[in-house]
Design a protein around this motif. Structure first.
Motif, PDB file in Angstrom:
ATOM      1  N   VAL A   1     -68.647 -34.980 -28.817  1.00  0.00           N
ATOM      2  CA  VAL A   1     -68.516 -34.148 -27.723  1.00  0.00           C
ATOM      3  C   VAL A   1     -67.607 -32.819 -27.689  1.00  0.00           C
ATOM      4  O   VAL A   1     -67.114 -32.621 -28.484  1.00  0.00           O
ATOM      5  N   VAL A   2     -68.053 -32.262 -26.832  1.00  0.00           N
ATOM      6  CA  VAL A   2     -67.330 -30.239 -27.442  1.00  0.00           C
ATOM      7  C   VAL A   2     -66.254 -30.309 -26.366  1.00  0.00           C
ATOM      8  O   VAL A   2     -65.503 -30.777 -25.957  1.00  0.00           O
ATOM      9  N   THR A   3     -65.215 -30.269 -27.440  1.00  0.00           N
ATOM     10  CA  THR A   3     -63.891 -29.726 -26.818  1.00  0.00           C
ATOM     11  C   THR A   3     -63.393 -28.169 -26.987  1.00  0.00           C
ATOM     12  O   THR A   3     -62.363 -28.004 -26.537  1.00  0.00           O
ATOM     13  N   HIS A   4     -64.213 -27.366 -27.446  1.00  0.00           N
ATOM     14  CA  HIS A   4     -63.595 -25.986 -27.435  1.00  0.00           C
ATOM     15  C   HIS A   4     -65.790 -25.361 -27.968  1.00  0.00           C
ATOM     16  O   HIS A   4     -66.138 -25.710 -28.453  1.00  0.00           O
ATOM     17  N   VAL A   5     -64.979 -23.848 -27.310  1.00  0.00           N
ATOM     18  CA  VAL A   5     -66.172 -23.336 -27.672  1.00  0.00           C
ATOM     19  C   VAL A   5     -66.015 -21.825 -28.369  1.00  0.00           C
ATOM     20  O   VAL A   5     -65.237 -21.203 -27.514  1.00  0.00           O
ATOM     21  N   LEU A   6     -66.028 -20.607 -28.545  1.00  0.00           N
ATOM     22  CA  LEU A   6     -66.446 -19.858 -28.960  1.00  0.00           C
ATOM     23  C   LEU A   6     -67.433 -19.102 -28.520  1.00  0.00           C
ATOM     24  O   LEU A   6     -68.428 -19.111 -28.808  1.00  0.00           O
ATOM     25  N   HIS A   7     -66.730 -17.153 -28.141  1.00  0.00           N
ATOM     26  CA  HIS A   7     -67.361 -16.688 -27.860  1.00  0.00           C
ATOM     27  C   HIS A   7     -67.594 -15.958 -28.448  1.00  0.00           C
ATOM     28  O   HIS A   7     -66.171 -14.811 -28.980  1.00  0.00           O
ATOM     29  N   ASP A   8     -68.140 -14.579 -28.479  1.00  0.00           N
ATOM     30  CA  ASP A   8     -68.817 -13.366 -29.396  1.00  0.00           C
ATOM     31  C   ASP A   8     -67.471 -12.472 -28.555  1.00  0.00           C
ATOM     32  O   ASP A   8     -67.435 -12.268 -27.068  1.00  0.00           O
ATOM     33  N   LEU A   9     -66.764 -11.575 -29.066  1.00  0.00           N
ATOM     34  CA  LEU A   9     -65.411 -10.449 -28.229  1.00  0.00           C
ATOM     35  C   LEU A   9     -66.405  -9.297 -28.330  1.00  0.00           C
ATOM     36  O   LEU A   9     -65.762  -8.536 -27.616  1.00  0.00           O
ATOM     37  N   LEU A  10     -67.464  -9.512 -29.048  1.00  0.00           N
ATOM     38  CA  LEU A  10     -68.445  -7.482 -28.347  1.00  0.00           C
ATOM     39  C   LEU A  10     -69.052  -7.640 -27.403  1.00  0.00           C
ATOM     40  O   LEU A  10     -69.549  -9.000 -26.590  1.00  0.00           O
TER      41      LEU A  10
END
Length: 64
Positions: free
Chosen positions: A55-64
């Motif tokens: 189950v997905v709990t967090h999503v990381l996104h590129d800051l650029l």
């Protein structure tokens, strides 16, 4: 670990293909719903080989 229940985003393998979608249960049948309207839901039927990896709990996104 978290239970893969209706409304949660899951990482699933369906017939050998990995996907990240929202799990939906409606009237006793399950489907995997995309957040993007351009992609149709995956209706899970008897005979599909389905493995929920988590189950997905967090999503990381590129800051650029």
């Amino acid at each position: 670990s978290l239970e893969p229940v209706h409304g949660r985003v899951v990482i699933a393998e369906v017939d050998g293909q990995l996907t990240v979608k929202r799990l939906s249960k409606l009237k006793g049948s399950f489907s995997l719903q995309s957040e993007n309207a351009n992609y149709p839901p995956i209706e899970l039927q008897e005979g599909n080989e389905v493995v929920v990896w988590g189950v997905v709990t967090h999503v990381l996104h590129d800051l650029l």
